[in-house]
Scaffold this active site. Sequence first.
Site, short mmCIF file in Angstrom:
data_model
loop_
_atom_site.label_atom_id
_atom_site.label_comp_id
_atom_site.label_asym_id
_atom_site.label_seq_id
_atom_site.Cartn_x
_atom_site.Cartn_y
_atom_site.Cartn_z
CG ASP A 78 -2.19 -0.82 0.97
OD1 ASP A 78 -2.17 -1.64 0.03
OD2 ASP A 78 -3.17 -0.63 1.69
CB CYS A 119 1.79 -6.13 3.98
SG CYS A 119 3.43 -5.96 4.72
CG ASP A 120 -1.15 -2.91 3.70
OD1 ASP A 120 -1.64 -2.16 4.56
OD2 ASP A 120 0.00 -2.80 3.30
CE LYS A 121 -6.19 -2.85 2.09
NZ LYS A 121 -4.82 -2.46 2.39
CB CYS A 191 5.05 0.00 8.14
SG CYS A 191 5.60 -0.04 6.42
CD GLU A 441 -4.63 2.19 2.59
OE1 GLU A 441 -4.91 1.19 3.26
OE2 GLU A 441 -3.47 2.60 2.41
CB SER A 467 -2.85 4.34 5.20
OG SER A 467 -1.79 3.75 5.92
#
Length: 556
Positions: A78, A119-121, A191, A441, A467
């Site tokens: 992202d 991560c993320d999705k 992150c 985002e 985000s």
Amino acid sequence: MRSDLMKKGVDRIPHRSLFKALGLTDEEINRPIIGIVNAFNEIIPGHKHLREICEAVKAGIRMAGGTPIEFPAIGVCDGIAMNHEGMFYSLPSREHIADSAEIMATAHPFDGLVFIPNCDKIVPGMIMAALRLNIPAVFCSGGPMLPGHANGKKVALTDAFEAPGAVRAGKMNEEEAENIEEYTCPGCGSCAGMFTANSMNCMTEILGLGLPGNGTIPAVDARRVRLAKYAGMRIMSLIEEDRRPRDIVTQAAIQNALAADMALGCSTNTMLHLPAIAHEAGLEFDLRKVNDISDNVPHLVKLNPAGSHCLVDLDAAGGLSAVMKRLDALGKIDPSVKTVDGTWADRIAKAEVYDEEVIRPVERAYSATGGLAVLYGNLAPDGAVVKKGAVLPEMLVHEGPAKCFNSEEECCEGLYAGKVQAGDIVIVRYEGPKGGPGMREMLTPTAAIAGMGLDSTCALVTDGRFSGVSRGASIGHVSPEAAAGGLMAYIKDGDIISIDIPSHKIELKVSEEEIARRKAEIIPNPPKKVTGYLKRYRAMVTSANRGAILDDSSFE
């Protein structure tokens, strides 16, 4: 064994010959065959080291008597996809990841699965697949990144995204910005703050699908490799016990996850992913009940971007088991809920809080209520979401004039051109699931607002999303979205908008008669022209309040 479908009996001679083409021996073929869904790639820092994690998982599977077989999953970073056309694909990739894992694990009937996301999705996409398939499964993420150090302080990705606005506003010089760029992200891992990736890795552990430490052990810590070996061993026990994802992710588990979400102040994206996860598990998720939980669960942990601590600090403080122990003592969770290694009661019995500055006691909670809130009103009759724990106290209640932008790019141009003044409420519309499409985002605008020092006087309201790095009065997921005829499409510059986060309210202060007149006169922007996957996605995606899931009811 489920894998007998592809390996047992005289009719499977050609199948076994293909397994032997892979170099597998008869002994390996006869053992339980475990699929490993590995999201390794060389573009996402959180995934760069997943080959090592995968090898450790394989070692654990072999130690426990299984045969591991690895296959890949895609992933979008992202941060790198932010603020350009790449972000149109981030949320839609969740459905693709779920679908591809379903395809692989059905075409090749594995006895169990180990999912390696970070991560993320990728995390929610894999959870959705696990629940859809409902064969024994365990998760082992890649773990969080360590924070960096720049300009004499601890930093995380938040600082890098806010640096451009600070430079433009004269609040940071170029040398300081270069230090941020150089030292913010010191190595592999998701992150360092409580952004979407770490929020969802924490939710995976809380839901019971990952072993203790899944959400918090740093990526570079040797305990992460050992955790991966234990995950590999654990999948063999899950097969023997026939313990499946839907036995673990129950309605009570979802309630536990929401309580922990509020205590931790996770990303607003959890309010997209938990409904989608519940949907795959065949469970109810009523967004309107989220505030009931938030109003009764104290905010005990405040990590970057809302606070100064990072995931490594939470890990050292006792991790998620310690947070759950504290919530259990307050009567806010159900400890009988199952996990991949027993129950939450088992984990809580072994947990301790080692740092009460990181995991606060209720007497010193950051607030008596949770870190997220859902707002309702004429502007968002189906809800809008805000990370309440990351909002400055002076912005919890705010009223101001609207400054409207019809895309993220238009908003950024307006911000940098000085079109937004102190007190404004920035409207970014046509960025919802259908309008984007893909519900981008809005990190660049929120980071610019913070970097320019406007976060204490300005709010941002969007039908897009944020985000986990975003902070401030950032209100997203406005439903219905502008592209679906929501009131967002009819706001004009100067309209007064009232925001009352403690009371869960957001209102456009325009008369019903004027709204009706505008709806008769104003035609919402036509949908953007898109092709390929985005075209199919837009045709099927639902509203944010439903988790932006794909509606396949027309195929029944």
